[in-house]
Design a protein around this motif. Structure first.
Motif, PDB file in Angstrom:
ATOM      1  N   HIS A  28      -7.626   0.892  -8.915  1.00  0.00           N
ATOM      2  CA  HIS A  28      -6.377   1.224  -8.253  1.00  0.00           C
ATOM      3  C   HIS A  28      -5.261   1.330  -9.278  1.00  0.00           C
ATOM      4  CE1 HIS A  28      -8.724  -0.564  -4.929  1.00  0.00           C
ATOM      5  NE2 HIS A  28      -8.099   0.334  -4.203  1.00  0.00           N
TER       6      HIS A  28
ATOM      7  N   ASP B 112      -8.471   5.568   1.929  1.00  0.00           N
ATOM      8  CA  ASP B 112      -7.206   5.310   1.242  1.00  0.00           C
ATOM      9  C   ASP B 112      -6.432   4.178   1.899  1.00  0.00           C
ATOM     10  OD1 ASP B 112      -7.371   7.319  -0.776  1.00  0.00           O
ATOM     11  OD2 ASP B 112      -6.913   8.831   0.739  1.00  0.00           O
TER      12      ASP B 112
ATOM     13  N   SER C 214      -2.663   5.145  -3.981  1.00  0.00           N
ATOM     14  CA  SER C 214      -3.756   6.096  -3.854  1.00  0.00           C
ATOM     15  C   SER C 214      -3.104   7.427  -3.513  1.00  0.00           C
ATOM     16  CB  SER C 214      -4.744   5.674  -2.762  1.00  0.00           C
ATOM     17  OG  SER C 214      -4.087   5.588  -1.509  1.00  0.00           O
TER      18      SER C 214
ATOM     19  N   TYR D 137       0.839  -1.194   0.000  1.00  0.00           N
ATOM     20  CA  TYR D 137       0.000   0.000   0.000  1.00  0.00           C
ATOM     21  C   TYR D 137       0.876   1.247   0.000  1.00  0.00           C
ATOM     22  CZ  TYR D 137      -4.089  -2.882   0.817  1.00  0.00           C
ATOM     23  OH  TYR D 137      -5.088  -3.813   0.677  1.00  0.00           O
TER      24      TYR D 137
ATOM     25  N   PHE E  23       0.702   5.759  -0.540  1.00  0.00           N
ATOM     26  CA  PHE E  23      -0.081   6.984  -0.668  1.00  0.00           C
ATOM     27  C   PHE E  23       0.846   8.064  -1.200  1.00  0.00           C
ATOM     28  CE2 PHE E  23      -1.743  11.029   0.795  1.00  0.00           C
ATOM     29  CZ  PHE E  23      -3.098  10.933   0.503  1.00  0.00           C
TER      30      PHE E  23
END
Length: 646
Positions: free
Chosen positions: A630, A274, A644, A252, A254
């Motif tokens: 995504h 998010d 994200s 993951y 950001f």
């Protein structure tokens, strides 16, 4: 795969006291996989950047030289500094495996990583349950450094500009009434990469502190008029090897909006939408890993977690052995991403598997008497997790509230006439381990008749990692590690307080006979290597597992495991003919037409004399299509990001 329906509970507060570390390091389980692509040469420092020799020809250069990217900086005592481009020789600059830096071939198997990890140019090679993986530190904006206690991704040196910032995330506190409201919390320990917005060129690397703050020093270069920041649920520094991914093996991440070079970025906040839950899982496991290593004489191998919002793994929140992976439920009815107690329990299973020994057969468990191996595994895992977290209650939240239990009220009992191999409750295991380390507190000012022991937790960890996986294990009770074997190890390792232990066991009704083995209790050695590959075969996929052992293995059980589906993971088991010492043995499976899993795993279990059941595993990765909605980015090697951002 060990399911965890969360019908366990726990309370433990570890003492703050000095503990001698346990004896020498465990030998890691080895395996093999196809080598990754050769790293590009990208020197961070040229020869003329070395310090002037006015204090000596080799001032500032470590003995034996140093790798800078894929170049080897060395020094001759008479001629001074020298520069050697390893890539020009079709090699990589290798460092961090106990040998002097050198030009050499890339590692091809986990067995070549003598210290568990290795720098090859600016890529970090490590082994994850038999899966040889690499992390391109340069793609994170850093370099691979072996200057610390172990190789890892580290910030680059130098730079004229700096960026200071703050990363926070949405958080929900798990409490007796369920999950609390959204609050803002620091994003601690996450990797932060600074990139040039124009071409996504990585410029610098940092890790956030306990308050979520970071500082990066960088050289912007001619194109970096605007910058972006990327925060990632991955850590591969000299202490931690950890990543949290989705089911497609994408960590993951950001990403911030672009901001002008030479200015500080805006505050970065990862919202729940998010996937802030992934950042909490990461933070919890990173903290558990750091706390565990305070009690160990060796660094833990990598730990990985898989979680997706709204998705329930087929086995629920659980621990998968092949390779060591924690699966976390994101299902709306029972989300576990913010449940630290649940994450700690699964981390306990991970620690028992990679650093101790766990012979649990798996299956349902609700605190009632069951297979002693299952009871031991579940109770000990809860003790490990809650103790490392420093929690006093076990809390498992659900959509309708929470399960909260206090082990002071467990009252689990064994049958005094039932024998050593009788069915046991995991609650009995948990309460015994907790009572052995029960400290004085405000509500329990001193050990008394109910709490006759107050042992340091490091003594229990010494038994977990020093006796249970050792050649000194006599394996009494049932076949496989259970409470009897732990108690044998407590005495065998010389931790004493037999009167206190006798009182505890009598109170729980467990008829331990104090007839275990005498010291010493040496460590085991690695028994088997695995090489797992996936190949095309007449329009289908063929999974090929090659086994190699330095000694004969008369009997074994080989597992093939494919990813979780909407039902259950696909498993295939095969009993093996004898494996001859130093003679490669091939096992293969043909997958049904149309099957193209994102990964496959395989493992072997076999008895080995007084060592009992031994195990090793291997993993081979393939790729799933990106999840819809995504942005997926591949940085090479291990790094695949699920992005994200603002």
């Amino acid at each position: 795969m060990l399911s965890s329906p969360h019908a366990y509970l726990g309370i433990l507060s570890f003492l703050t006291m000095s503990c001698l570390p346990p004896p020498a390091d465990l030998e890691k389980r080895d395996g093999a996989a196809s080598p990754d692509a050769r790293p590009d040469a990208r020197p961070d420092a040229r020869l003329d950047a070395l310090p002037s020799p006015d204090g000596g020809l080799c001032e500032g250069l470590p003995t034996g030289g140093r790798c800078q990217g894929n170049e080897l900086l060395g020094c001759d005592p008479l001629l001074g500094p020298s520069l050697r481009d390893c890539s020009a020789e079709g090699a990589a600059c290798l460092s961090g495996d106990g040998a002097p830096p050198r030009c050499g071939p890339l590692p091809a198997t986990c067995s070549e990583l003598q210290t568990g990890s290795l720098c090859a140019g600016d890529r970090l090679y490590l082994c994850h349950g038999g899966w040889l993986r690499h992390i391109p530190c340069d793609a994170l904006g850093g370099r691979c450094s072996s200057d610390g206690s172990s190789p890892g991704c580290a910030p680059r040196e130098g730079g004229d500009l700096s960026v200071t910032g703050l990363v926070t995330r949405d958080h929900r506190e798990a409490g007796p009434e369920g999950l609390g409201p959204l609050v803002s919390a620091p994003a601690e320990g996450v990797t932060v990469t600074l990139l040039a917005a124009e071409d996504q060129r990585p410029l610098a690397l940092a890790t956030t502190d306990a308050e979520g703050r970071f500082t990066l020093t960088y050289d912007p270069g001619p194109l970096a008029a605007e910058l972006v920041l990327r925060v990632i649920t991955l850590c591969a520094d000299e202490r931690h090897r950890l990543w949290v991914t989705d089911a497609a093996d994408a960590a993951y991440a950001f990403e911030s909006a672009p901001f002008p070079a030479g200015t500080d970025p805006p505050h970065i906040h990862v919202a729940e939408s998010d996937a802030s839950g992934a950042f909490h899982i990461y933070e919890a496991l990173r903290g558990l890993q750091g706390e565990a290593e305070k009690y160990l004489a060796f660094a833990l191998p990598p730990v990985r977690a898989i979680w997706e919002p709204g998705v329930l793994p087929a086995s629920g929140t659980s621990f998968s052995r092949y390779p060591p992976t924690i699966l976390v439920s994101g299902a709306p009815a029972d989300p576990d991403e913010f449940d630290s107690s649940v994450l700690g329990h699964e981390f306990g299973h991970y620690l028992l598997w990679v650093a101790s020994r766990d012979d649990s057969p798996g299956g349902p468990h609700d605190g009632s008497p069951t297979d002693p191996r299952l009871a031991w595994s579940e109770g000990a895992a809860t003790w490990v997790g809650l103790g490392l977290l420093g929690q006093e209650l076990y809390v498992d939240t659900m959509a309708t509230g929470a399960l909260v239990k206090d082990p002071e009220e467990l009252g689990a009992m064994a049958d005094p006439l039932g024998g050593l191999g009788q069915p046991l409750s995991e609650n009995l295991v948990l309460q015994l381990l907790w009572d052995m380390t029960d400290p004085a507190s405000g509500t329990d000012p001193a050990p008394g008749p109910e709490d006759p022991m107050s042992a340091p937790p490091c003594d229990l960890f010494d038994v977990l990692t020093g006796y249970l996986p050792s050649e000194g294990l006599l394996d009494r009770g049932v076949v496989g590690v259970d409470l009897v074997d732990f108690l044998d190890g407590w005495i065998c390792r010389g931790h004493g307080d037999i009167p206190g232990l006798t009182t505890l066991l009598a109170g729980a009704g467990f008829p331990y006979d104090f007839d275990g083995p005498a010291p010493p209790c040496p460590k085991p050695s690695a028994q088997v290597e695995l090489d797992l590959r996936v190949e095309e075969d007449s329009g289908a996929l063929r999974v090929a597992l090659t086994l190699w052992s330095p000694q004969d293995i008369p009997e074994s059980l080989v597992h093939l495991v494919l990813p979780l589906t909407a039902r259950e993971p696909h498993r295939a088991r095969r009993e093996m003919a004898p494996i001859e010492a130093r003679s490669p043995t091939l096992v293969s499976w043909i997958l049904p037409p149309g099957w193209d899993p994102p990964w496959v795993a395989a493992g072997i279990e076999f008895p080995s004399g007084r060592l009992g059941m031994q195990h090793a595993s291997a993993f081979a990765a393939r790729r799933m299509p990106p999840p819809p909605g995504h942005r997926i980015m591949s940085l090479g090697g291990l790094l695949r990001l699920r992005l994200s951002g603002s």
